[in-house]
Design a protein around this motif. Structure first.
Motif, PDB file in Angstrom:
ATOM      1  N   ALA A   8      -2.868  -5.749  -2.920  1.00 51.41           N
ATOM      2  CA  ALA A   8      -2.669  -4.308  -3.007  1.00 51.41           C
ATOM      3  C   ALA A   8      -3.873  -3.615  -2.378  1.00 51.41           C
ATOM      4  CB  ALA A   8      -2.516  -3.879  -4.457  1.00 51.41           C
TER       5      ALA A   8
ATOM      6  N   VAL B 232      -9.686  -1.844  -3.252  1.00 51.62           N
ATOM      7  CA  VAL B 232      -9.545  -0.422  -3.548  1.00 51.62           C
ATOM      8  C   VAL B 232     -10.497   0.399  -2.700  1.00 51.62           C
ATOM      9  CG1 VAL B 232      -8.889  -1.037  -5.908  1.00 51.62           C
ATOM     10  CG2 VAL B 232     -11.216  -0.297  -5.443  1.00 51.62           C
TER      11      VAL B 232
ATOM     12  N   CYS C 295       0.251  -7.499  -7.985  1.00 51.21           N
ATOM     13  CA  CYS C 295      -0.235  -8.195  -6.800  1.00 51.21           C
ATOM     14  C   CYS C 295      -1.313  -9.210  -7.191  1.00 51.21           C
ATOM     15  CB  CYS C 295      -0.785  -7.193  -5.793  1.00 51.21           C
ATOM     16  SG  CYS C 295       0.455  -5.996  -5.212  1.00 51.21           S
TER      17      CYS C 295
ATOM     18  N   THR D 142      -8.890  -4.908   4.206  1.00 50.88           N
ATOM     19  CA  THR D 142      -7.818  -5.654   3.543  1.00 50.88           C
ATOM     20  C   THR D 142      -7.088  -6.529   4.553  1.00 50.88           C
ATOM     21  OG1 THR D 142      -7.537  -3.782   2.026  1.00 50.88           O
ATOM     22  CG2 THR D 142      -5.827  -5.468   2.019  1.00 50.88           C
TER      23      THR D 142
ATOM     24  N   THR E  57       0.836  -1.198   0.000  1.00 49.69           N
ATOM     25  CA  THR E  57       0.000   0.000   0.000  1.00 49.69           C
ATOM     26  C   THR E  57       0.871   1.249   0.000  1.00 49.69           C
ATOM     27  OG1 THR E  57      -1.951   0.994   1.053  1.00 49.69           O
ATOM     28  CG2 THR E  57      -0.209   0.178   2.513  1.00 49.69           C
TER      29      THR E  57
ATOM     30  N   ARG F 242      -6.537  -6.953  -5.583  1.00 50.05           N
ATOM     31  CA  ARG F 242      -6.574  -5.519  -5.360  1.00 50.05           C
ATOM     32  C   ARG F 242      -7.854  -5.146  -4.610  1.00 50.05           C
ATOM     33  NH1 ARG F 242      -3.847  -7.130  -9.135  1.00 50.05           N
ATOM     34  NH2 ARG F 242      -5.706  -8.141  -9.965  1.00 50.05           N
TER      35      ARG F 242
ATOM     36  N   VAL G  22      -5.393  -0.187  -2.455  1.00 46.96           N
ATOM     37  CA  VAL G  22      -5.231   0.984  -3.317  1.00 46.96           C
ATOM     38  C   VAL G  22      -6.194   2.081  -2.902  1.00 46.96           C
ATOM     39  CG1 VAL G  22      -5.260   1.837  -5.689  1.00 46.96           C
ATOM     40  CG2 VAL G  22      -4.551  -0.528  -5.221  1.00 46.96           C
TER      41      VAL G  22
ATOM     42  N   ALA H 269     -10.557  -4.729  -9.715  1.00 45.87           N
ATOM     43  CA  ALA H 269     -10.583  -4.737  -8.254  1.00 45.87           C
ATOM     44  C   ALA H 269     -11.366  -5.941  -7.757  1.00 45.87           C
ATOM     45  CB  ALA H 269     -11.219  -3.452  -7.716  1.00 45.87           C
TER      46      ALA H 269
ATOM     47  N   ALA I 121       0.223  -2.212  -8.624  1.00 45.98           N
ATOM     48  CA  ALA I 121      -1.001  -2.852  -8.125  1.00 45.98           C
ATOM     49  C   ALA I 121      -1.337  -4.093  -8.935  1.00 45.98           C
ATOM     50  CB  ALA I 121      -2.160  -1.857  -8.159  1.00 45.98           C
TER      51      ALA I 121
END
Length: 264
Positions: A106, A128, A123, A196, A53, A126, A108, A183, A120
């Motif tokens: 990630a 987000v 990974c 996350t 991050t 993701r 984000v 995402a 990103a």
């Protein structure tokens, strides 16, 4: 304070680019530190999952412009100089993540532009924030995606959508990122890291051996035919059934306890 922060929460490690005043645009030193951290954690049995991050209100705005300015000033902005910069320095993280068989998520928030978006994409997943804005901005500068965008993006969103984003350089918001599969999940900005981390902790609670084998087999299966994939997974099954991790799962299921995996 360091430009890269590494923190641990149980078996989950958080790697954060810490240059909020520069929207977390990375320097070569930042890349070196992230790559060396990944190599260290790959061998660390205490690490079972990673969150990548940025601090502040950005994920990563890409390459710090001082790198290009420095190359032009010292005369290294030649075709061979650019190629060496990318292959010897910038691509270290992509190659380190390609060898990393533990889950990497990630988180984000805010902008992820150019090489920041590529970071990103490297990974496995993701998550987000609602403020996330992702953009393969290279074309807007008249250059080509320099850090894996042409490789990762078609594998994540499909070829037509990838070409649309790569060739237009338009910004993708959180809702569209979720819609096109860029995402995995959209969170409120103030809940992004908590959600996350909660998911990463779920992954870290599973059999470490099985998690690593599943990740390897999934990526390897993208590059082989069905019979080869099934042959691979039958070998993995034979191995994993003999491991202490699998025995610990069976014991925990029988007793109703949480499994307690040894760090090996």
């Amino acid at each position: 304070m360091s430009d890269v922060l590494v923190e641990r929460d149980g078996h989950v490690f958080v790697i954060a680019i810490n240059r909020p005043h520069k929207k977390n645009a990375f320097t070569l030193e930042v890349l070196e530190e992230i790559a060396s951290t990944l190599l260290r954690l790959r061998r660390d049995p205490a690490c079972r999952a990673i969150i990548l991050t940025g601090t502040g209100d950005s994920f990563c705005a890409g390459v710090d412009l001082s790198i290009m300015e420095g190359m032009r000033a010292d005369g290294s902005a030649t075709p061979s100089g650019w190629k060496s910069l990318l292959m010897d320095r910038v691509h270290k993280i992509a190659l380190a993540l390609d060898d990393f068989d533990k889950p990497v998520i990630a988180a984000v928030g805010g902008p992820a532009y150019g090489a920041g978006m590529d970071l990103a994409l490297m990974c496995d997943m993701r998550f987000v924030g609602a403020s996330a804005r992702m953009c393969e901005a290279y074309i807007n500068l008249g250059v080509v995606p320099g850090d894996g965008g042409c490789y990762y993006l078609p594998r994540i969103v499909g070829l037509p959508k990838a070409l649309e984003l790569l060739l237009s350089g338009r910004v993708v918001g959180a809702a569209e990122a979720l819609e096109i599969g860029l995402a995995n999940r959209v969170c409120e900005d103030d809940a992004l890291m908590a959600e996350t981390m909660a998911f990463a902790q779920i992954l870290a609670s599973k059999s470490p051996s099985a998690v690593r084998m599943i990740k390897r087999a999934t990526y390897q299966s993208l590059a082989c035919d069905l019979r080869t994939s099934l042959d691979l997974i039958s070998s993995h099954m034979g191995v994993v059934q003999s491991l202490d991790d699998t025995a610990e799962v069976a014991r925990a299921l029988k007793s109703g306890d949480e499994p307690n995996f040894k760090e090996q």
